[in-house]
Design an enzyme around this catalytic site. Sequence first.
Site, PDB file in Angstrom:
ATOM      1  N   ARG A  88     -22.227   6.163   8.103  1.00 51.95           N
ATOM      2  CA  ARG A  88     -21.442   6.202   9.340  1.00 51.95           C
ATOM      3  C   ARG A  88     -21.745   7.502  10.094  1.00 51.95           C
ATOM      4  O   ARG A  88     -21.455   8.603   9.610  1.00 51.95           O
ATOM      5  CB  ARG A  88     -19.949   6.133   8.998  1.00 51.95           C
ATOM      6  N   GLU A  91       5.127  -0.641 -16.103  1.00 58.36           N
ATOM      7  CA  GLU A  91       4.916   0.030 -17.404  1.00 58.36           C
ATOM      8  C   GLU A  91       5.458   1.474 -17.363  1.00 58.36           C
ATOM      9  O   GLU A  91       4.927   2.371 -18.000  1.00 58.36           O
ATOM     10  CB  GLU A  91       3.422  -0.031 -17.754  1.00 58.36           C
ATOM     11  N   GLY A  92       6.547   1.657 -16.608  1.00 59.21           N
ATOM     12  CA  GLY A  92       7.182   2.969 -16.491  1.00 59.21           C
ATOM     13  C   GLY A  92       6.799   3.637 -15.184  1.00 59.21           C
ATOM     14  O   GLY A  92       5.617   3.928 -14.955  1.00 59.21           O
ATOM     15  N   GLY A  97     -11.696   5.237   8.722  1.00 60.12           N
ATOM     16  CA  GLY A  97     -11.151   5.231  10.085  1.00 60.12           C
ATOM     17  C   GLY A  97     -10.472   3.898  10.392  1.00 60.12           C
ATOM     18  O   GLY A  97      -9.815   3.311   9.522  1.00 60.12           O
ATOM     19  N   SER A 102       4.828 -10.519 -15.114  1.00 58.50           N
ATOM     20  CA  SER A 102       3.424 -10.864 -14.862  1.00 58.50           C
ATOM     21  C   SER A 102       3.061 -12.079 -15.706  1.00 58.50           C
ATOM     22  O   SER A 102       3.417 -12.144 -16.894  1.00 58.50           O
ATOM     23  CB  SER A 102       2.509  -9.694 -15.236  1.00 58.50           C
TER      24      SER A 102
HETATM   25  C1  LIG Z   1       4.194  -6.700  -9.802  1.00 59.93           C
HETATM   26  C2  LIG Z   1       5.055  -6.335 -10.976  1.00 59.93           C
HETATM   27  C3  LIG Z   1       4.721  -6.770 -12.239  1.00 59.93           C
HETATM   28  C4  LIG Z   1       5.547  -6.472 -13.328  1.00 59.93           C
HETATM   29  N1  LIG Z   1       5.256  -6.989 -14.567  1.00 59.93           N
HETATM   30  C5  LIG Z   1       6.178  -6.861 -15.569  1.00 59.93           C
HETATM   31  C6  LIG Z   1       5.998  -7.566 -16.814  1.00 59.93           C
HETATM   32  O1  LIG Z   1       4.997  -8.255 -17.027  1.00 59.93           O
HETATM   33  N2  LIG Z   1       6.980  -7.466 -17.746  1.00 59.93           N
HETATM   34  C7  LIG Z   1       8.096  -6.718 -17.555  1.00 59.93           C
HETATM   35  O2  LIG Z   1       8.946  -6.681 -18.441  1.00 59.93           O
HETATM   36  N3  LIG Z   1       8.286  -6.011 -16.392  1.00 59.93           N
HETATM   37  C8  LIG Z   1       7.361  -6.091 -15.407  1.00 59.93           C
HETATM   38  N4  LIG Z   1       7.549  -5.437 -14.212  1.00 59.93           N
HETATM   39  C9  LIG Z   1       8.737  -4.616 -14.046  1.00 59.93           C
HETATM   40  C10 LIG Z   1       8.455  -3.125 -13.967  1.00 59.93           C
HETATM   41  O3  LIG Z   1       8.098  -2.622 -15.214  1.00 59.93           O
HETATM   42  C11 LIG Z   1       9.723  -2.471 -13.374  1.00 59.93           C
HETATM   43  O4  LIG Z   1       9.770  -2.847 -12.005  1.00 59.93           O
HETATM   44  C12 LIG Z   1       9.710  -0.968 -13.501  1.00 59.93           C
HETATM   45  O5  LIG Z   1       9.836  -0.597 -14.844  1.00 59.93           O
HETATM   46  C13 LIG Z   1      10.845  -0.308 -12.687  1.00 59.93           C
HETATM   47  O6  LIG Z   1      12.057  -0.933 -12.900  1.00 59.93           O
HETATM   48  P1  LIG Z   1      12.949  -1.392 -11.642  1.00 59.93           P
HETATM   49  O7  LIG Z   1      12.069  -2.215 -10.766  1.00 59.93           O
HETATM   50  O8  LIG Z   1      14.187  -2.000 -12.141  1.00 59.93           O
HETATM   51  O9  LIG Z   1      13.265  -0.054 -10.867  1.00 59.93           O
HETATM   52  P2  LIG Z   1      14.447   0.987 -11.190  1.00 59.93           P
HETATM   53  O10 LIG Z   1      14.455   1.293 -12.633  1.00 59.93           O
HETATM   54  O11 LIG Z   1      15.700   0.522 -10.560  1.00 59.93           O
HETATM   55  O12 LIG Z   1      13.906   2.242 -10.400  1.00 59.93           O
HETATM   56  C14 LIG Z   1      14.026   2.416  -8.992  1.00 59.93           C
HETATM   57  C15 LIG Z   1      13.610   3.844  -8.635  1.00 59.93           C
HETATM   58  O13 LIG Z   1      14.486   4.772  -9.281  1.00 59.93           O
HETATM   59  C16 LIG Z   1      13.776   5.648 -10.125  1.00 59.93           C
HETATM   60  N5  LIG Z   1      14.582   5.873 -11.327  1.00 59.93           N
HETATM   61  C17 LIG Z   1      14.955   4.966 -12.248  1.00 59.93           C
HETATM   62  N6  LIG Z   1      15.703   5.537 -13.201  1.00 59.93           N
HETATM   63  C18 LIG Z   1      15.825   6.828 -12.868  1.00 59.93           C
HETATM   64  C19 LIG Z   1      16.494   7.937 -13.462  1.00 59.93           C
HETATM   65  N7  LIG Z   1      17.175   7.825 -14.596  1.00 59.93           N
HETATM   66  N8  LIG Z   1      16.397   9.137 -12.847  1.00 59.93           N
HETATM   67  C20 LIG Z   1      15.693   9.279 -11.700  1.00 59.93           C
HETATM   68  N9  LIG Z   1      15.048   8.271 -11.092  1.00 59.93           N
HETATM   69  C21 LIG Z   1      15.109   7.052 -11.676  1.00 59.93           C
HETATM   70  C22 LIG Z   1      12.472   4.937 -10.420  1.00 59.93           C
HETATM   71  O14 LIG Z   1      11.440   5.844 -10.725  1.00 59.93           O
HETATM   72  C23 LIG Z   1      12.212   4.204  -9.117  1.00 59.93           C
HETATM   73  O15 LIG Z   1      11.610   5.069  -8.197  1.00 59.93           O
HETATM   74  C24 LIG Z   1       6.709  -5.684 -13.137  1.00 59.93           C
HETATM   75  C25 LIG Z   1       7.020  -5.220 -11.850  1.00 59.93           C
HETATM   76  C26 LIG Z   1       6.230  -5.550 -10.779  1.00 59.93           C
HETATM   77  C27 LIG Z   1       6.625  -5.086  -9.408  1.00 59.93           C
END
Ligand SMILES: Cc1cc2nc3c(=O)[nH]c(=O)nc-3n(C[C@H](O)[C@H](O)[C@H](O)COP(=O)(O)OP(=O)(O)OC[C@H]3O[C@@H](n4cnc5c(N)ncnc54)[C@H](O)[C@@H]3O)c2cc1C
Length: 566
Positions: free
Chosen positions: A283, A383-384, A359, A177
């Site tokens: 509505r 953020e998790g 709707g 971000s």
């Molecule tokens: C619009 C946007 C803004 C963001 N901004 C920032 C930022 O400013 N700074 C930054 O550092 N990051 C940022 N992020 C990153 C964001 O924090 C991550 O996308 C997020 O933490 C998930 O990581 P990933 O996308 O690699 O998904 P993954 O970790 O690959 O997860 C994919 C799926 O698998 C699940 N999963 C993952 N691990 C496990 C496990 N061990 N067991 C079971 N299920 C699991 C997850 O819940 C998810 O459903 C941003 C993301 C987006 C889309």
Amino acid sequence: MTVISNPDAPTASAGLDLDTLTMTLEAIRDYVSHALPDDRLLELDHDDVCPLDVVRGMCSDELGIQLLFIPEEYGGMGGNTLDVYRVCEQMARLDVGVATSVLATFLGSDPIFVGATPEQRREWLTEIAERGILYAYGATEPEAGSDLAALRTTAKPVMTDGHVSGYQLSGRKQWISNGGIADKYTILASAPGGPSWFVLERGTEGFTQNRPEDKHGIRLSNTAALFLDDALVPAGNLVGGVEGQGLIQAQKVFGYTRLMVAAFGLGGGWSALDRAISYSATRIQGGAPLSHKQGFTHKLIVPHAVRLEAARAVIEAVAARIDAGEGADGALNTEGAIAKYTATEAGNLAADAAIQAHGGYGYTREYLVEKIKRDVRITTIYEGTSEIMEMTIARDRWQQHLKSAGRYYPERAAGLRALHAGHPDVGAATAAVACEALTGVLEACRIGRLTRNQHVLLRLGELIAVAEVAGWFAERAATALEGNLPEKADHRFDATTLAAMSRVFARDAAHKVACDGLRLVTGASNPGTMPPDIDLGLDAARAAQAGLIADMDRIADALYGRAGAG
Ligand SMILES: Cc1cc2nc3c(=O)[nH]c(=O)nc-3n(C[C@H](O)[C@H](O)[C@H](O)COP(=O)(O)OP(=O)(O)OC[C@H]3O[C@@H](n4cnc5c(N)ncnc54)[C@H](O)[C@@H]3O)c2cc1C
């Protein structure tokens, strides 16, 4: 997103006075509504453009939001956690994308806040307060998202005269971000001593930013990948001056930062739901406004208002504890995870229901609920993710259950029954039923060793969250009945409405823990191995449902301002 009240600081933090907070919330609303009326929001969303002028205006002398987040000793106003949650909710009500851009600076400065030396803090935090510079937080990588320990970006020391004079950063950051618009970046990279945070300036040779991502939602927020190719930072830009502290520093503030994203879920959810409430009051279908149709309100409005206010109860309870100095060293990370999980899932569901409530109009862009739904969706991911929250919650409370020899939730239930004795109308006894049912489910899992199934563990995270939230909500409703809610807390609903909402939420919690728990335990156990004497709370949960519809009627009356509320 930090910086307001240092979550590491052991002292209590009073934050802003009520007048200043109220003026700030109004100023944000006026500034953003004026700069971004609905038609401009829709245009920017359509064109996928971050309104940099507005973001910079909010983070500079024009509006001065950045001052709220910075302690007074560095030139800020030193808002506390409660203040920041209120500000985050307000910003998210207006636009979750713009809120993300503003808060990215504070997420970016988190590592500085918890890990920097006093000199570094003074330099970098004062600069944010005085010059309103924008930060970005560079943790995520293409291969390292939920599992940050898998990071591949490296920090190679550069030696001059036998001393480390700088570091060369190499790698790639993903989904950052403010990635394309920030002035400074905090970058997590693997140094010889372990993962460490570095402050990197825009314009550094070897550091480039990709074009903005074409996203599902928060299209007013700039999100971009970062490329690091031997980008050189001075040794003084290693946050804290010691390598290997990066993951610990990131962990330390989760209780706090997740609360702020929880506030985004709350703001986005209420923004959508309030639009649905207004729409349904006028509505006409079937000869009367939709707001008079119980089948409409009790599915699409009331349960969402209840869930959002339950989430608020957790956010405010955790904020108060952080401000009382309890959040040091990540002590409230599980509570922060419960807040984020509850509020962002509630916000997402509320926004989806708001589309349904409109709707066919909800499915078009004009009424904005379609955009809000796409925007608020991110809060269950960044953020998790919700699944990581479930895991965090379940692991911690599973340990508490084992360490206390099964007494953790019975003790919580006993406390709620004591609350019920003084306040029989706030749903505390039903929240106790949820905690007792949870004890049975956890015990069945222990005896059958069922948490070997990751699915069981994560679903326990959900059941734990809902049971705990029911308790917090009952406590907030009781505090409201006593007239003792903090003056800076949200006061939209009166005490009797909050009590009705709490009763409805507690019934849901008891029902969910008992029914889902039974299904989970039965589904994971080998046939015939479930101990027959474990009470999973079904009978008590069923008995607690009495009065549900009457309470939902009361809440609907309160939401639509009708006589009969209370
Ligand atoms: C619009 C946007 C803004 C963001 N901004 C920032 C930022 O400013 N700074 C930054 O550092 N990051 C940022 N992020 C990153 C964001 O924090 C991550 O996308 C997020 O933490 C998930 O990581 P990933 O996308 O690699 O998904 P993954 O970790 O690959 O997860 C994919 C799926 O698998 C699940 N999963 C993952 N691990 C496990 C496990 N061990 N067991 C079971 N299920 C699991 C997850 O819940 C998810 O459903 C941003 C993301 C987006 C889309």
